[in-house]
Write a protein that holds these residues in place. Structure first.
Motif, PDB file in Angstrom:
ATOM      1  N   THR B 201       0.822  -1.206   0.000  1.00 60.94           N
ATOM      2  CA  THR B 201       0.000   0.000   0.000  1.00 60.94           C
ATOM      3  C   THR B 201       0.861   1.263   0.000  1.00 60.94           C
ATOM      4  OG1 THR B 201      -0.009   0.001   2.420  1.00 60.94           O
ATOM      5  CG2 THR B 201      -1.815  -1.132   1.331  1.00 60.94           C
ATOM      6  N   PHE B 202       0.246   2.384  -0.386  1.00 59.84           N
ATOM      7  CA  PHE B 202       1.004   3.639  -0.357  1.00 59.84           C
ATOM      8  C   PHE B 202       1.307   4.051   1.087  1.00 59.84           C
ATOM      9  CE2 PHE B 202      -3.383   5.154  -0.142  1.00 59.84           C
ATOM     10  CZ  PHE B 202      -3.297   6.148   0.820  1.00 59.84           C
ATOM     11  N   VAL B 203       0.459   3.580   2.035  1.00 59.68           N
ATOM     12  CA  VAL B 203       0.693   3.934   3.431  1.00 59.68           C
ATOM     13  C   VAL B 203       1.993   3.282   3.922  1.00 59.68           C
ATOM     14  CG1 VAL B 203      -0.342   4.074   5.714  1.00 59.68           C
ATOM     15  CG2 VAL B 203      -1.812   3.913   3.708  1.00 59.68           C
ATOM     16  N   ASP B 204       2.230   2.045   3.474  1.00 58.66           N
ATOM     17  CA  ASP B 204       3.480   1.374   3.807  1.00 58.66           C
ATOM     18  C   ASP B 204       4.672   2.170   3.262  1.00 58.66           C
ATOM     19  OD1 ASP B 204       4.772  -1.487   4.540  1.00 58.66           O
ATOM     20  OD2 ASP B 204       5.683  -0.720   2.687  1.00 58.66           O
ATOM     21  N   GLU B 205       4.534   2.647   2.035  1.00 63.47           N
ATOM     22  CA  GLU B 205       5.592   3.475   1.435  1.00 63.47           C
ATOM     23  C   GLU B 205       5.838   4.734   2.259  1.00 63.47           C
ATOM     24  OE1 GLU B 205       6.003   4.419  -2.942  1.00 63.47           O
ATOM     25  OE2 GLU B 205       4.158   3.252  -2.948  1.00 63.47           O
ATOM     26  N   LEU B 282      -4.099   8.452   5.281  1.00 62.20           N
ATOM     27  CA  LEU B 282      -4.857   7.432   4.544  1.00 62.20           C
ATOM     28  C   LEU B 282      -5.522   7.944   3.267  1.00 62.20           C
ATOM     29  CD1 LEU B 282      -6.600   5.638   7.555  1.00 62.20           C
ATOM     30  CD2 LEU B 282      -4.477   5.018   6.416  1.00 62.20           C
ATOM     31  N   ARG B 283      -5.543   9.279   3.063  1.00 65.75           N
ATOM     32  CA  ARG B 283      -6.171   9.796   1.854  1.00 65.75           C
ATOM     33  C   ARG B 283      -5.133   9.975   0.772  1.00 65.75           C
ATOM     34  NH1 ARG B 283     -10.455  14.533   3.459  1.00 65.75           N
ATOM     35  NH2 ARG B 283     -11.876  13.116   4.524  1.00 65.75           N
ATOM     36  N   PRO B 284      -5.300   9.262  -0.331  1.00 62.95           N
ATOM     37  CA  PRO B 284      -4.284   9.344  -1.387  1.00 62.95           C
ATOM     38  C   PRO B 284      -4.348  10.681  -2.132  1.00 62.95           C
ATOM     39  CG  PRO B 284      -6.098   7.933  -2.069  1.00 62.95           C
ATOM     40  CD  PRO B 284      -6.381   8.322  -0.653  1.00 62.95           C
ATOM     41  N   GLY B 285      -4.092  11.755  -1.406  1.00 58.48           N
ATOM     42  CA  GLY B 285      -4.147  13.082  -2.010  1.00 58.48           C
ATOM     43  C   GLY B 285      -2.917  13.883  -1.650  1.00 58.48           C
TER      44      GLY B 285
END
Lengths: 321, 311
Positions: B201-205, B282-285
């Motif tokens: 996930t992008f959160v992991d990144e 958590l918001r991919p923005g």
């Protein structure tokens, strides 16, 4: 049959101890006994023991509740949820979850919901001081639908919390609150002991009400008592672990196939079998997928379903009487 | 007797006549059903944009294109101007009638791809764009694409390169850090079931770029319910609760009280953080940059404390 029942009663506690020990010793994290009981495994042990204890108590509660409702309704499809307890508990829990209340409040609301729903069903079914079986079953089903509608309406208004509510509806044995585990054990022991003490009345009741009355039982009073006990068991189990299906329906049938229908043995044997089954299920839900946990309801259906069908085909004659 | 005869003879003819309206209605319905699809695809757009995810709304405002929005999702709460815009449902349940009535030229939504409802909007002649959310790089590309589709490609490119640079800079700063020197972080996205983010996930990144290590990186994928005892055993040094205020405090308290968690290092050392805005994480923005900075500052403190005790 009686000898088989005694053998079952003697061996099942050992079986329960064995699976409980396995549940405590094994898990996704492999630890040697030395590590597990040493400093390194303390946290893990502290996490596993309440889960196994909760699984055992919930399994026993649901099975005995199933025995009670099957006897009251004389219907093989009766389970602990047939009289609206599940949707009542579900609505209570969902409202508490949506109000952002803590674990105890959610459990309390679920318990209150289950008891309230079954009480309403009971009152609705009461016709001139008697509780006809059909009326009871039908009012249970209809109240269940109504509350189910209210539950999904509530969730729909607050879809952000859908996840919480869904998980609750699928059942979980992640023991988050040690005090709740104790509470379920107390209710389970009380309910099972009550059912066992009145097991003769359960036998009479399952013969049919007329015969029961001829044999000196007041069927209406007996039904009320068993109804209360069944609701107590179901309410406590549901409050601590959400809706775990299948156990309360299938375990009593399974045990009846092995040891016969006498309730003096059926009640304790079902309690033990239910506990064993759910301890195994909890273990599987924790270990089947590496790194992840699976909802308990999924495992009960997958593990119990095929086994029960196999038994059903093998022992068709016994089962259909 | 007489009445009996009437009831057997006449009704036969009458019932045949009575069927005529029903047949006519059925034919009219059939005609409408055949013609409707071709009629409704010819809706002319009024040029606005509807954003059905909070992150795409934030991106459009960051691109300076907020004025083009004619509708947002029920969850869009940032920037404050977004709250004043008409609400048009969300990803799973778009308010199809409101959207059709607004006749936008573009509907944007984050991740997860098309669903049945969105396909319906496409059939009505509205363009639908799903901004990717599977990695930091793809989120940046999404900014570019959104800028292009919404009519300001230059703004899209600028926002994307700014975003990439910030992540690249932080990643470079922590890249040389040994695995063991990276504080282990458990990010609790949900408490029942205990849920977290996997390594894809992008959160992991984001956690890695901030200098930490996601304790559940190899336990599962996406957003999932990890094996609780595995998380406990790995002994995370910090726990991030992605809820704020009373709810975050309650979740932090509940987690610390769960059986087996009292001995976990983050709990012992009082590092359960419920005060980083979850929307930054958590918001991919575009506001992920703030989450990156907030988490980096916290993790630097943890490292400093570790080095202090090591010495």
């Amino acid at each position: 049959m009686r000898r088989r029942a005694d053998l079952f009663l003697a061996l099942a506690p050992l079986g329960l101890l064995a699976v409980a020990a396995a549940g405590v010793m094994l898990g996704p994290e492999r630890l040697s006994p030395g590590e597990l009981f040493g400093e390194a495994g303390r946290n893990i042990l502290e996490n596993r023991v309440p889960r196994v204890l909760l699984a055992a108590a919930v399994g026993a509660s649901l099975s005995v509740a199933g025995v009670l409702f099957q006897a009251i309704l004389r219907n093989p499809l009766a389970d602990p949820y047939v009289l609206g307890a599940s949707s009542g508990a579900g609505l209570g829990a969902a409202l508490a979850i949506l109000a952002l209340l803590g674990t105890w409040a959610v459990a309390g609301a679920a318990f209150a919901g289950a008891m309230a729903a079954t009480f309403v069903v009971y009152r609705l079914a009461l016709v001139g001081g008697r509780i006809p079986r059909m009326t009871l079953l039908l009012s249970g089903v209809v109240v269940g639908y109504l509350l189910g509608g209210a539950l999904f309406f509530t969730v729909n208004l607050n879809r952000g919390r859908l996840n919480d509510v869904m998980w609750w509806l699928m059942g979980s044995l992640q023991a988050t609150e040690p005090g709740l585990v104790t509470a379920v054990w107390v209710c389970m022991v009380l309910g099972t002991a009550g059912a066992w003490l009145f097991s003769r009345d359960l036998d009479l009741l399952s013969l049919g009400e007329e015969q029961a009355e001829h044999l000196g039982l007041s069927p209406e009073r007996a039904k009320t008592v068993f109804f209360g006990l069944g609701s107590l068991l179901t309410g406590a189990a549901v409050a601590a672990s959400g809706l775990i299906g299948f156990v309360g329906l299938v375990v009593p049938h399974l045990v009846r196939l092995i040891i016969g229908p006498g309730h003096r043995r059926l009640v304790p044997c079902s309690a033990l079998a239910g506990a064993i089954f759910l301890v195994i299920v909890e273990f599987v839900s924790r270990t089947a997928l590496p790194g992840e946990e699976i909802p308990v309801g999924v495992v009960t259906a997958f593990a119990g379903g095929p086994f029960f069908l196999w038994l059903l085909r093998r022992q068709r004659k016994v089962f259909w009487g | 007797m007489n009445a009996d005869r009437v009831s057997t003879a006449k009704p036969a003819r009458l019932s045949r006549l009575a069927a005529v309206p029903a047949i006519l209605v059925a034919l009219a319905g059939l005609t409408a059903a055949v013609l409707a699809p071709t009629y409704f695809t010819r809706v002319r757009s009024m040029g606005g944009i509807v954003s059905l995810s909070p992150s795409t709304t934030e991106t459009l405002f960051a691109l300076g294109l907020g004025h083009r929005l004619v509708g947002v999702s029920t969850y869009c709460n940032y920037p404050p101007e977004a709250k004043a815009l008409p609400k048009m449902g969300d990803y799973g349940t778009p308010a199809v009638e409101s959207i059709l009535a607004a006749r936008p030229e573009l509907v944007v939504v984050s991740g997860r791809g098309m669903n049945r409802m969105l396909k319906g909007l496409e059939r009505a002649g509205i363009r639908v764009y799903c901004a990717p959310d599977d990695s930091i790089e793809n989120i940046a590309s999404g900014f570019e694409e959104l800028g292009r589709l919404a009519g300001d490609a230059g703004a899209g490119r600028r926002l994307a390169s700014e975003f990439r640079d910030r992540f690249a800079k932080e990643s470079a700063r922590t890249a040389a850090r040994a695995e063991s020197a990276r504080p282990l972080v458990f990010l609790e996205t949900w408490s029942a079931p205990l849920s977290t983010v996997g390594g894809d996930t992008f959160v992991d990144e984001l956690i890695r770029a901030a200098g930490g290590r996601n304790v559940a990186a190899d336990l599962g994928k996406g957003y999932f319910a990890p094996a609780v005892e595995s998380v406990i055993r790995r002994d995370p040094q910090a726990i991030v609760i992605t809820r704020m205020g009373d709810e975050g405090a309650a979740a932090a308290h509940a987690l610390a009280g769960r059986p087996g968690w009292a001995g976990v290092r983050a709990v012992r050392e009082g590092r359960i953080w419920a005060d980083i805005d979850p929307d930054w994480l958590l918001r991919p923005g575009p506001r992920l940059v703030r989450g990156l900075e907030a988490l980096r500052a916290r993790l630097d403190e943890v490292r400093a404390a570790n080095e202090g005790t090591a010495r």
